[in-house]
Scaffold this motif. Structure first.
Motif, PDB file in Angstrom:
ATOM      1  N   VAL A   1       2.294  69.534 -15.927  1.00 35.72           N
ATOM      2  CA  VAL A   1       1.109  69.220 -16.734  1.00 35.72           C
ATOM      3  C   VAL A   1       1.313  67.872 -17.420  1.00 35.72           C
ATOM      4  O   VAL A   1       0.433  67.001 -17.359  1.00 35.72           O
ATOM      5  N   ASP A   2       2.464  67.683 -18.046  1.00 34.20           N
ATOM      6  CA  ASP A   2       2.739  66.422 -18.743  1.00 34.20           C
ATOM      7  C   ASP A   2       2.705  65.242 -17.776  1.00 34.20           C
ATOM      8  O   ASP A   2       2.137  64.187 -18.080  1.00 34.20           O
ATOM      9  N   ARG A   3       3.315  65.423 -16.630  1.00 31.89           N
ATOM     10  CA  ARG A   3       3.366  64.363 -15.618  1.00 31.89           C
ATOM     11  C   ARG A   3       1.952  63.930 -15.228  1.00 31.89           C
ATOM     12  O   ARG A   3       1.665  62.739 -15.132  1.00 31.89           O
ATOM     13  N   ASN A   4       1.060  64.878 -15.050  1.00 29.84           N
ATOM     14  CA  ASN A   4      -0.298  64.544 -14.622  1.00 29.84           C
ATOM     15  C   ASN A   4      -1.162  64.017 -15.752  1.00 29.84           C
ATOM     16  O   ASN A   4      -2.028  63.167 -15.530  1.00 29.84           O
ATOM     17  N   ILE A   5      -0.907  64.460 -16.961  1.00 29.28           N
ATOM     18  CA  ILE A   5      -1.581  63.874 -18.125  1.00 29.28           C
ATOM     19  C   ILE A   5      -1.176  62.405 -18.248  1.00 29.28           C
ATOM     20  O   ILE A   5      -2.023  61.528 -18.469  1.00 29.28           O
ATOM     21  N   LEU A   6       0.109  62.128 -18.089  1.00 30.54           N
ATOM     22  CA  LEU A   6       0.589  60.748 -18.151  1.00 30.54           C
ATOM     23  C   LEU A   6      -0.007  59.896 -17.041  1.00 30.54           C
ATOM     24  O   LEU A   6      -0.422  58.752 -17.279  1.00 30.54           O
ATOM     25  N   ARG A   7      -0.070  60.423 -15.832  1.00 33.34           N
ATOM     26  CA  ARG A   7      -0.651  59.668 -14.710  1.00 33.34           C
ATOM     27  C   ARG A   7      -2.095  59.287 -15.002  1.00 33.34           C
ATOM     28  O   ARG A   7      -2.508  58.150 -14.752  1.00 33.34           O
ATOM     29  N   LEU A   8      -2.852  60.233 -15.513  1.00 34.43           N
ATOM     30  CA  LEU A   8      -4.259  59.964 -15.819  1.00 34.43           C
ATOM     31  C   LEU A   8      -4.378  58.910 -16.912  1.00 34.43           C
ATOM     32  O   LEU A   8      -5.132  57.938 -16.776  1.00 34.43           O
ATOM     33  N   ALA A   9      -3.634  59.071 -17.994  1.00 35.44           N
ATOM     34  CA  ALA A   9      -3.722  58.127 -19.109  1.00 35.44           C
ATOM     35  C   ALA A   9      -3.265  56.728 -18.697  1.00 35.44           C
ATOM     36  O   ALA A   9      -3.882  55.728 -19.083  1.00 35.44           O
ATOM     37  N   ILE A  10      -2.209  56.647 -17.920  1.00 33.63           N
ATOM     38  CA  ILE A  10      -1.721  55.335 -17.476  1.00 33.63           C
ATOM     39  C   ILE A  10      -2.748  54.672 -16.568  1.00 33.63           C
ATOM     40  O   ILE A  10      -3.005  53.467 -16.692  1.00 33.63           O
ATOM     41  N   TYR A  11      -3.360  55.448 -15.692  1.00 37.50           N
ATOM     42  CA  TYR A  11      -4.443  54.882 -14.871  1.00 37.50           C
ATOM     43  C   TYR A  11      -5.535  54.302 -15.771  1.00 37.50           C
ATOM     44  O   TYR A  11      -5.991  53.172 -15.569  1.00 37.50           O
ATOM     45  N   GLU A  12      -5.978  55.077 -16.754  1.00 34.21           N
ATOM     46  CA  GLU A  12      -7.033  54.598 -17.656  1.00 34.21           C
ATOM     47  C   GLU A  12      -6.601  53.322 -18.379  1.00 34.21           C
ATOM     48  O   GLU A  12      -7.366  52.358 -18.470  1.00 34.21           O
ATOM     49  N   MET A  13      -5.376  53.316 -18.894  1.00 33.48           N
ATOM     50  CA  MET A  13      -4.901  52.178 -19.679  1.00 33.48           C
ATOM     51  C   MET A  13      -4.796  50.904 -18.843  1.00 33.48           C
ATOM     52  O   MET A  13      -5.082  49.814 -19.334  1.00 33.48           O
ATOM     53  N   LEU A  14      -4.399  51.046 -17.584  1.00 35.11           N
ATOM     54  CA  LEU A  14      -4.181  49.866 -16.745  1.00 35.11           C
ATOM     55  C   LEU A  14      -5.411  49.433 -15.953  1.00 35.11           C
ATOM     56  O   LEU A  14      -5.548  48.248 -15.635  1.00 35.11           O
ATOM     57  N   HIS A  15      -6.281  50.381 -15.624  1.00 36.73           N
ATOM     58  CA  HIS A  15      -7.340  50.064 -14.661  1.00 36.73           C
ATOM     59  C   HIS A  15      -8.757  50.332 -15.139  1.00 36.73           C
ATOM     60  O   HIS A  15      -9.698  50.026 -14.413  1.00 36.73           O
ATOM     61  N   ARG A  16      -8.923  50.910 -16.314  1.00 40.31           N
ATOM     62  CA  ARG A  16     -10.271  51.179 -16.818  1.00 40.31           C
ATOM     63  C   ARG A  16     -10.496  50.348 -18.075  1.00 40.31           C
ATOM     64  O   ARG A  16     -10.183  50.783 -19.179  1.00 40.31           O
ATOM     65  N   GLU A  17     -11.021  49.162 -17.890  1.00 44.94           N
ATOM     66  CA  GLU A  17     -11.216  48.269 -19.022  1.00 44.94           C
ATOM     67  C   GLU A  17     -12.365  48.708 -19.914  1.00 44.94           C
ATOM     68  O   GLU A  17     -12.552  48.159 -20.996  1.00 44.94           O
ATOM     69  N   ASP A  18     -13.129  49.711 -19.479  1.00 42.13           N
ATOM     70  CA  ASP A  18     -14.210  50.249 -20.302  1.00 42.13           C
ATOM     71  C   ASP A  18     -13.714  51.317 -21.280  1.00 42.13           C
ATOM     72  O   ASP A  18     -14.489  51.825 -22.088  1.00 42.13           O
ATOM     73  N   ILE A  19     -12.423  51.636 -21.221  1.00 45.69           N
ATOM     74  CA  ILE A  19     -11.834  52.646 -22.107  1.00 45.69           C
ATOM     75  C   ILE A  19     -10.692  51.991 -22.874  1.00 45.69           C
ATOM     76  O   ILE A  19      -9.716  51.540 -22.273  1.00 45.69           O
ATOM     77  N   PRO A  20     -10.793  51.919 -24.207  1.00 42.40           N
ATOM     78  CA  PRO A  20      -9.687  51.339 -24.981  1.00 42.40           C
ATOM     79  C   PRO A  20      -8.407  52.160 -24.798  1.00 42.40           C
ATOM     80  O   PRO A  20      -8.452  53.393 -24.792  1.00 42.40           O
ATOM     81  N   PRO A  21      -7.268  51.510 -24.647  1.00 45.64           N
ATOM     82  CA  PRO A  21      -6.004  52.234 -24.461  1.00 45.64           C
ATOM     83  C   PRO A  21      -5.715  53.274 -25.536  1.00 45.64           C
ATOM     84  O   PRO A  21      -5.189  54.336 -25.236  1.00 45.64           O
ATOM     85  N   VAL A  22      -6.065  52.992 -26.792  1.00 46.71           N
ATOM     86  CA  VAL A  22      -5.790  53.973 -27.847  1.00 46.71           C
ATOM     87  C   VAL A  22      -6.595  55.253 -27.634  1.00 46.71           C
ATOM     88  O   VAL A  22      -6.134  56.346 -27.990  1.00 46.71           O
ATOM     89  N   VAL A  23      -7.767  55.140 -27.053  1.00 43.84           N
ATOM     90  CA  VAL A  23      -8.567  56.326 -26.742  1.00 43.84           C
ATOM     91  C   VAL A  23      -7.856  57.143 -25.662  1.00 43.84           C
ATOM     92  O   VAL A  23      -7.746  58.372 -25.769  1.00 43.84           O
ATOM     93  N   SER A  24      -7.362  56.462 -24.632  1.00 44.79           N
ATOM     94  CA  SER A  24      -6.632  57.152 -23.569  1.00 44.79           C
ATOM     95  C   SER A  24      -5.415  57.871 -24.129  1.00 44.79           C
ATOM     96  O   SER A  24      -5.129  59.012 -23.743  1.00 44.79           O
ATOM     97  N   ILE A  25      -4.706  57.228 -25.037  1.00 47.97           N
ATOM     98  CA  ILE A  25      -3.513  57.834 -25.634  1.00 47.97           C
ATOM     99  C   ILE A  25      -3.898  59.057 -26.468  1.00 47.97           C
ATOM    100  O   ILE A  25      -3.301  60.130 -26.322  1.00 47.97           O
ATOM    101  N   ASN A  26      -4.882  58.903 -27.340  1.00 40.68           N
ATOM    102  CA  ASN A  26      -5.295  60.023 -28.197  1.00 40.68           C
ATOM    103  C   ASN A  26      -5.762  61.216 -27.372  1.00 40.68           C
ATOM    104  O   ASN A  26      -5.413  62.363 -27.667  1.00 40.68           O
ATOM    105  N   GLU A  27      -6.555  60.950 -26.344  1.00 39.31           N
ATOM    106  CA  GLU A  27      -7.047  62.034 -25.491  1.00 39.31           C
ATOM    107  C   GLU A  27      -5.880  62.717 -24.777  1.00 39.31           C
ATOM    108  O   GLU A  27      -5.824  63.938 -24.702  1.00 39.31           O
TER     109      GLU A  27
END
Length: 166
Positions: free
Chosen positions: A104-130
């Motif tokens: 579960v942790d591994r996949n949560i991290l994969r999703l958040a890292i994808y958002e942080m690196l490749h989704r410029e419409d989502i602020p990184p702090v939002v990805s981290i908090n979620e």
């Protein structure tokens, strides 16, 4: 709970399933996943179906369609950039082998890292908090801190502001 949070939770659920038992047909697996989510919601509302009688699914509601519209690009992006995310996790997870980490942790991290690196419409702090909140909900007592620690290190390597959308 917000719709985007619910969509992220569903994305993590699919990524977990995919990680444990990778399907041969991604499109079919996604369709089956979304149908199963609707079936579960219908069963919760109306009670379980009688044994042997299939539930006929109505068309997706507007809310269900919106969840899928937000979640599916996250799923596809996390899968497409999984190797990159895994390397980043390995770099920052000192003394942790990727495959010994909770799935579960591994996949949560994969999703958040994808958002942080490749989704410029989502602020990184939002990805981290979620990610931290999802880890607290779906994983172990210590997972929130673990996920936060890894993602905070990833945030430090970013070349964009952590609180702004480009």
């Amino acid at each position: 709970m917000g719709k985007r949070r619910e969509a992220r939770e569903r994305a993590v659920q699919f990524l977990f399933q995919h990680d444990i038992n990778p399907p041969e047909d991604l499109e079919g697996a996604l369709d089956q996943f979304w149908d199963s989510q609707r079936s579960a919601a219908i069963a919760e509302d109306k009670g379980m179906a009688t044994w042997g009688q299939p539930i006929e699914l109505p068309p997706p509601t507007e809310d269900e369609a919106a969840l899928r519209l937000f979640a599916e690009p996250l799923i596809r992006g996390a899968l497409e950039h999984r190797g990159e995310a895994d390397e980043i996790i390995k770099k920052h997870a000192q003394n942790w082998d990727l495959h010994r980490m909770a799935a579960v942790d591994r996949n949560i991290l994969r999703l958040a890292i994808y958002e942080m690196l490749h989704r410029e419409d989502i602020p990184p702090v939002v990805s981290i908090n979620e990610a931290v909140d999802i880890a607290k909900k779906f994983s172990t007592q210590d997972s929130g801190r673990f996920v936060n620690g890894i993602l905070d290190k990833v945030k430090g390597d970013l070349l964009r502001p952590a609180r702004e959308v480009k």
